[in-house]
Design a protein around this motif. Structure first.
Motif, PDB file in Angstrom:
ATOM      1  N   UNK A  48       0.816  -1.217   0.000  1.00 25.99           N
ATOM      2  CA  UNK A  48       0.000   0.000   0.000  1.00 25.99           C
ATOM      3  C   UNK A  48       0.848   1.265   0.000  1.00 25.99           C
ATOM      4  N   UNK A  49       2.118   1.159   0.355  1.00 27.40           N
ATOM      5  CA  UNK A  49       2.969   2.334   0.388  1.00 27.40           C
ATOM      6  C   UNK A  49       2.397   3.408   1.291  1.00 27.40           C
ATOM      7  N   UNK A  50       2.314   4.632   0.771  1.00 28.23           N
ATOM      8  CA  UNK A  50       1.768   5.718   1.583  1.00 28.23           C
ATOM      9  C   UNK A  50       0.228   5.768   1.546  1.00 28.23           C
ATOM     10  N   UNK A  51      -0.390   4.830   0.837  1.00 25.32           N
ATOM     11  CA  UNK A  51      -1.857   4.719   0.793  1.00 25.32           C
ATOM     12  C   UNK A  51      -2.302   3.799   1.937  1.00 25.32           C
ATOM     13  N   UNK A  52      -1.918   4.160   3.140  1.00 19.81           N
ATOM     14  CA  UNK A  52      -2.095   3.264   4.272  1.00 19.81           C
ATOM     15  C   UNK A  52      -3.204   3.693   5.223  1.00 19.81           C
ATOM     16  N   UNK A  53      -3.923   4.763   4.875  1.00 20.35           N
ATOM     17  CA  UNK A  53      -5.034   5.214   5.719  1.00 20.35           C
ATOM     18  C   UNK A  53      -6.351   4.706   5.140  1.00 20.35           C
ATOM     19  N   UNK A  54      -7.427   4.922   5.891  1.00 17.60           N
ATOM     20  CA  UNK A  54      -8.772   4.576   5.431  1.00 17.60           C
ATOM     21  C   UNK A  54      -9.613   5.839   5.385  1.00 17.60           C
ATOM     22  N   UNK A  55     -10.193   6.116   4.240  1.00 17.71           N
ATOM     23  CA  UNK A  55     -11.026   7.307   4.039  1.00 17.71           C
ATOM     24  C   UNK A  55     -12.434   7.024   4.553  1.00 17.71           C
ATOM     25  N   UNK A  56     -12.932   7.901   5.412  1.00 17.45           N
ATOM     26  CA  UNK A  56     -14.298   7.750   5.945  1.00 17.45           C
ATOM     27  C   UNK A  56     -15.249   8.814   5.406  1.00 17.45           C
ATOM     28  N   UNK A  57     -14.730   9.757   4.643  1.00 18.77           N
ATOM     29  CA  UNK A  57     -15.573  10.792   4.037  1.00 18.77           C
ATOM     30  C   UNK A  57     -15.964  10.314   2.641  1.00 18.77           C
ATOM     31  N   UNK A  58     -17.023   9.503   2.569  1.00 20.11           N
ATOM     32  CA  UNK A  58     -17.357   8.765   1.361  1.00 20.11           C
ATOM     33  C   UNK A  58     -18.719   9.155   0.813  1.00 20.11           C
ATOM     34  N   UNK A 117       7.042   9.230   4.462  1.00 20.16           N
ATOM     35  CA  UNK A 117       6.832   8.234   3.420  1.00 20.16           C
ATOM     36  C   UNK A 117       5.742   8.667   2.439  1.00 20.16           C
ATOM     37  N   UNK A 118       5.500   9.956   2.362  1.00 18.93           N
ATOM     38  CA  UNK A 118       4.371  10.458   1.578  1.00 18.93           C
ATOM     39  C   UNK A 118       4.475  10.122   0.098  1.00 18.93           C
ATOM     40  N   UNK A 119       5.684   9.870  -0.407  1.00 19.78           N
ATOM     41  CA  UNK A 119       5.840   9.648  -1.843  1.00 19.78           C
ATOM     42  C   UNK A 119       5.819   8.180  -2.237  1.00 19.78           C
ATOM     43  N   UNK A 120       5.630   7.277  -1.318  1.00 26.00           N
ATOM     44  CA  UNK A 120       5.621   5.851  -1.643  1.00 26.00           C
ATOM     45  C   UNK A 120       4.360   5.488  -2.418  1.00 26.00           C
ATOM     46  N   UNK A 121       4.529   4.821  -3.530  1.00 29.14           N
ATOM     47  CA  UNK A 121       3.402   4.484  -4.401  1.00 29.14           C
ATOM     48  C   UNK A 121       2.655   3.265  -3.891  1.00 29.14           C
ATOM     49  N   UNK A 122       1.433   3.082  -4.405  1.00 28.02           N
ATOM     50  CA  UNK A 122       0.614   1.891  -4.150  1.00 28.02           C
ATOM     51  C   UNK A 122       0.925   0.876  -5.241  1.00 28.02           C
ATOM     52  N   UNK A 174       0.315   2.940  -8.593  1.00 29.71           N
ATOM     53  CA  UNK A 174      -0.406   4.209  -8.541  1.00 29.71           C
ATOM     54  C   UNK A 174       0.399   5.172  -7.678  1.00 29.71           C
ATOM     55  N   UNK A 175       0.755   6.315  -8.260  1.00 27.06           N
ATOM     56  CA  UNK A 175       1.500   7.326  -7.518  1.00 27.06           C
ATOM     57  C   UNK A 175       0.987   8.706  -7.911  1.00 27.06           C
ATOM     58  N   UNK A 176       1.297   9.685  -7.113  1.00 27.99           N
ATOM     59  CA  UNK A 176       0.822  11.029  -7.388  1.00 27.99           C
ATOM     60  C   UNK A 176       1.577  11.649  -8.551  1.00 27.99           C
ATOM     61  N   UNK A 177       0.845  12.419  -9.348  1.00 26.80           N
ATOM     62  CA  UNK A 177       1.450  13.091 -10.495  1.00 26.80           C
ATOM     63  C   UNK A 177       2.375  14.221 -10.032  1.00 26.80           C
ATOM     64  N   UNK A 178       3.249  14.655 -10.916  1.00 29.46           N
ATOM     65  CA  UNK A 178       4.170  15.737 -10.592  1.00 29.46           C
ATOM     66  C   UNK A 178       3.392  16.987 -10.202  1.00 29.46           C
ATOM     67  N   UNK A 179       3.812  17.584  -9.091  1.00 33.35           N
ATOM     68  CA  UNK A 179       3.125  18.756  -8.572  1.00 33.35           C
ATOM     69  C   UNK A 179       1.997  18.436  -7.614  1.00 33.35           C
ATOM     70  N   UNK A 180       1.672  17.139  -7.475  1.00 34.20           N
ATOM     71  CA  UNK A 180       0.587  16.709  -6.583  1.00 34.20           C
ATOM     72  C   UNK A 180       1.115  15.764  -5.495  1.00 34.20           C
TER      73      UNK A 180
END
Length: 427
Positions: free
Chosen positions: A301-311, A338-343, A407-413
């Motif tokens: 999961x890399x930095x995608x390690x949280x769970x979104x509850x605002x759905x 670790x914010x830049x680690x991809x999923x 899946x990783x964030x685009x440049x500037x994001x």
């Protein structure tokens, strides 16, 4: 983007809606005589095709015998009940379920059950991913009747009807052989995708109900020429019916039920073994999310390690409260070392749909996707600009293979948020 080639006075280019569900009741007072010849004639025009009646007559017979009957509805915001108030009691789905019980149930206590699985702003591309979870309830429910309503949502179906036909076939192929009814709702500008989707219904001789055929022609007539209801009375907004509009939809389904009940049994069932009209590539789609993902695939999961509850929320069944959609998700917040680690996910499949969260929050940013090391696409959760489930096709191949998705964030994001709600895969 599709062009309507129907009978509404020329081709009109139209993009599927991108607005959240609203439920305030219209302030326009109905002055409709529901028993009039004009009203009944309008409703009768909704019957696009009686279709093969074996399965629907079987469900009616079960209800008359006091046996359990399950009515399931899957679609977009109209099926969710948008525009009706209260949404859980005035939606066309609930009213149709009540009508069926009143018409056929042996008694008030007869076990007729409602499954309502409408989610606003979503096409059959997402419906096919949700079907096992939201309609079959992970194999615990076998509907006797399945009503499919995506005629105003499928402009964004990247498969151009393949997911729609796959959904129809998935429902038809169930062991208990449910009746499948295609329902075509309509927008205020007289648009829907009936011209494309009804071809699937004709192909399998399915019962089809067209709200467009019932109401659109009379919208453009005077009272003297046969007008029964105005657009202002029928529509809560440019997309959704009022309570009165939902009643007309329910009455149209009731008319199908009545015609079927009074008809002789057809001799044979549907032929679903014939070659598909558009395609059946997604019939066997399964949902992969955080709940079952590690049993199916290798996931980092890399930095995608949280769970979104605002759905995105949707009122399911007869509930007056919203149910969060895709709660078993992976979210990145863009914070920490670790914010830049991809999923990364690796699995065997031949088709893959990503479901991600759209948002109106400027904290969310664009992600880019690579499959087997090759860039595939960027996905922007701000494109729709409201909290919404968004399905996008990543992979569509003939043969099963081992694939790695990153899946990783685009440049500037790099310090933006992004939520992966889940995947639909065919192995």
């Amino acid at each position: 983007m599709l062009q309507d080639s129907g009978d509404t006075g020329g081709n009109t280019e139209f993009t599927a809606p991108r607005d959240p569900v609203g439920v305030p009741e219209s302030t326009v007072k109905p002055d409709i005589d529901f028993e009039s010849h004009g009203y009944r004639d309008m409703i009768s025009r909704s019957l696009l095709n009686k279709g093969n009646n074996v399965r629907l007559k079987r469900a009616i017979k079960k209800a008359k015998n006091g046996e359990p009957v399950v009515m399931a509805f899957i679609g977009g915001s109209v099926t969710q009940g948008a525009g009706s108030a209260p949404i859980h009691l005035q939606s066309y789905a609930y009213r149709s379920y009540e009508s069926f019980k009143f018409m056929f149930a042996l008694s008030k206590e007869s076990p007729v059950h409602l499954i309502k699985a409408g989610v606003g702003g979503t096409p059959s591309e997402l419906g096919i991913v949700r079907y096992d979870r939201d309609v079959l309830r992970e194999g615990t429910v076998q509907p006797d009747i399945v009503i499919i309503e995506f005629a105003v949502n499928d402009a964004d179906d990247e498969t151009q009807g393949n997911c729609y036909e796959s959904l129809v076939l998935k429902a038809l192929a169930a062991d208990n052989k449910p009746a499948v009814i295609l329902l075509f709702s309509v927008f205020e500008n007289d648009w829907n995708l009936q011209d494309r989707l009804a071809l699937v219904g004709w192909h399998y001789d399915l019962p089809m109900v067209s709200v467009k055929d019932a109401v659109v022609a009379q919208f453009h007539k005077t009272k003297g020429e046969g007008n029964v209801i105005s657009k202002k009375q029928f529509f809560h907004d440019i997309y959704h019916p009022t309570n009165l509009g939902h009643r007309i939809m329910a009455d149209s389904l009731e008319y199908l039920f009545d015609v079927t009940n009074r008809s002789e049994w057809d001799e044979q069932d549907h032929d679903i073994e014939k070659a598909p009209l558009i395609g059946n590539d997604f019939v066997h789609v399964k949902l992969l999310d955080r709940k079952n993902g590690n049993d199916i695939a290798r996931i980092d999961a890399g930095s995608f390690d949280k769970t979104d509850t605002d759905l995105q929320m949707a009122e399911m069944d007869a509930h007056d409260y919203g149910t969060p959609q895709f709660p078993n998700n992976w979210m990145r917040t863009g914070e920490g070392n670790d914010a830049q680690r991809s999923f990364k996910i690796s699995l065997r499949c031949k088709r893959l749909i990503l479901v991600f969260k759209d948002s109106g929050d400027d904290e969310f940013g664009t992600a880019q996707i690579r499959i087997d090391g090759k860039f595939v696409k960027q996905v922007d959760p701000r494109q729709v600009n409201w909290t919404h489930c968004h399905a996008t096709l990543l992979l569509n191949e003939v043969h099963v293979g081992e694939h790695s998705i990153e899946i990783e964030m685009a440049e500037g994001h790099e310090h933006k948020c992004f939520t992966i709600l889940g995947f639909g895969y065919v192995d």
